[in-house]
Design a protein around this motif. Structure first.
Motif, mmCIF file in Angstrom:
data_model
loop_
_atom_site.group_PDB
_atom_site.id
_atom_site.type_symbol
_atom_site.label_atom_id
_atom_site.label_comp_id
_atom_site.label_asym_id
_atom_site.label_seq_id
_atom_site.Cartn_x
_atom_site.Cartn_y
_atom_site.Cartn_z
ATOM 1 N N LEU A 169 0.807 -1.222 0.000
ATOM 2 C CA LEU A 169 0.000 0.000 0.000
ATOM 3 C C LEU A 169 0.841 1.274 0.000
ATOM 4 C CD1 LEU A 169 -2.674 -1.152 2.597
ATOM 5 C CD2 LEU A 169 -3.034 -0.833 0.153
ATOM 6 N N SER B 67 -0.083 4.896 -1.526
ATOM 7 C CA SER B 67 -1.509 4.946 -1.866
ATOM 8 C C SER B 67 -2.296 5.909 -0.989
ATOM 9 C CB SER B 67 -2.126 3.546 -1.744
ATOM 10 O OG SER B 67 -2.178 3.134 -0.383
ATOM 11 N N VAL C 133 -8.713 2.657 -3.074
ATOM 12 C CA VAL C 133 -7.613 1.714 -2.869
ATOM 13 C C VAL C 133 -8.141 0.290 -2.720
ATOM 14 C CG1 VAL C 133 -5.790 1.017 -1.264
ATOM 15 C CG2 VAL C 133 -6.026 3.418 -1.911
#
Length: 416
Positions: free
Chosen positions: A35, A38, A400
């Motif tokens: 991640l 993000s 996301v």
């Protein structure tokens, strides 16, 4: 722990020593890497989880530095541990909380529970948690599946993996899912310690002599056939995935010993050499997170809509309070506030009417209500700005999660 988070329970079904804690740690670390950039990350959602993650990382680091890694050198769990992770969109609260329970794997054995009143009592809460979870993670100990050669070793494998006990949990879980077919139902069979067996096109490990991923899959299918059939029979709508993981990524199997064991006849003790300078290189967990996000997507949408509505209601309440009828005197001073704000600004009016401000005519009028409307309007505007910031963060979290849910699985993954 954030009280505004969407809580998502994930059950773990695995025997002692299979690596349940290491798998949770891998989800935590790989999630952060996956991640990165993000605007969303994975964080411990409470202080105990933060401590558990740190303790496990330190234990792994100390073992890896010895040059060889023996799985039994990591002490198995001795009590129930709640792991609370959160997909954090950058808010003080909110996001998606992932709740997993680790426990002594020996509790899967009814005989062990029979001999301990404490184990029986605590197992009930763990068992109930598993059965109400939308997702079950079933860690599969790869070395016993792959390294058994002699008849005695093959006979020990079902006991080492606690196959019968795992089957009973899966069957009861599937029955519960069948009673609520509109709810998510996902079983993830996760072979762990796969560093020596799985090599796919994207791997650059030159030290792997050959790819044994097909062999591992076929051995898994044969070993867990009854478990797969039970879930399919009890909950035909449930999804099942085979998802091998390199839990450490910095080890390679050297040899496997099968010393005698009073409970299982023999036990499997693999010894690994440390490679890649001991730098952890987790593989396969990105697929696991993708699978979780596909289940999370729909549940998250409803929960975040509820959260956004709550934020909007807070702002409406604050605005209504500012605009309320204050009576003749109160309305007069609200009008006076607006005129003075237009001349010197709201912040300056508030400053000049604070109790510790220099003595002035405006500070004297504070007793009568001057500046109160300005303070309330500022508070309302702050709530509105918090609402907008939270809305932007939640929209980013949604994007996301949706992006991860739409991601294609790697060639490691197989649908069952």
């Amino acid at each position: 722990m954030s009280e505004d988070s969407v809580v998502f329970d994930i059950g773990l079904v695995g025997p002692s020593g299979v690596g349940k804690t290491s798998l949770i740690s891998a989800v935590f670390l790989a999630g952060q890497d996956m991640l990165a950039g993000s605007g969303v990350t994975v964080v411990p959602d409470d202080v105990p989880t933060e401590g558990l993650m740190a303790d496990h990382a330190h234990a792994l680091a100390s073992v890896v530095k010895r040059g060889q890694f023996v799985a039994e050198s990591i002490k198995p769990s001795q009590s129930v541990a709640d792991f609370r992770l959160r997909l954090d969109p950058g808010l003080a609260s909110g996001g998606i909380a992932l709740h997993l329970k680790d426990y002594p794997g020996g509790w899967l054995d009814p005989q062990k529970r029979k001999d301990s009143a404490d184990a029986r009592q605590k197992w009930e809460s763990v068992h109930d948690f598993m059965l109400r979870s939308s997702v079950l993670l079933v860690p599969v100990d790869s070395p016993p599946v792959m390294e058994a050669v002699t008849p005695r070793q093959h006979r020990a494998v079902p006991l080492l993996l606690r196959l019968h006990d795992t089957l009973q949990v899966l069957r009861l879980w599937a029955r519960g899912r069948a009673a609520a077919p509109e709810s998510p139902a996902l079983v993830l069979f996760v072979p762990v310690k796969c560093e020596s067996y799985v090599r796919v096109a994207s791997d650059d490990y030159r030290w792997r002599v050959r790819d044994r991923s097909d062999e591992l899959y076929e051995q898994f299918r044969a070993t867990y056939a009854d478990c797969i059939r039970a879930v399919r029979a009890e909950a035909p709508h449930a999804s099942m995935l085979y998802l091998p993981v390199d839990t450490l990524g910095c080890v390679d199997r050297l040899y496997v010993q099968w010393p005698p064991d009073t409970d299982t006849g023999v036990r499997c003790e693999p010894c690994f050499r440390v490679i890649n300078d001991g730098k952890r290189d987790i593989r396969g967990v990105d697929d696991l997170l993708t699978a979780l996000c596909r289940v999370l997507a729909e549940a998250r949408r409803k929960a975040e809509q509820d959260h956004e509505r709550a934020l909007a209601e807070r702002h409406r309440s604050a605005q209504s309070y500012v605009d309320r009828d204050r009576g003749l005197v109160g309305n007069f001073f609200r009008a006076a506030d607006n005129i003075i704000v237009g001349a010197i600004g709201r912040d300056e009016l508030i400053r000049l009417t604070e109790p510790d401000a220099p003595l002035s005519f405006l500070r004297w009028l504070r007793v009568a209500g001057l500046g109160q409307s300005a303070r309330e309007r500022r508070a309302s505007d702050q709530v509105r700005e918090q609402h907008l910031q939270a809305l932007r963060a939640l929209n980013n979290l949604q994007a996301v999660i949706d992006g991860l849910a739409e991601r294609e699985y790697s060639e490691r993954v197989r649908h069952l």
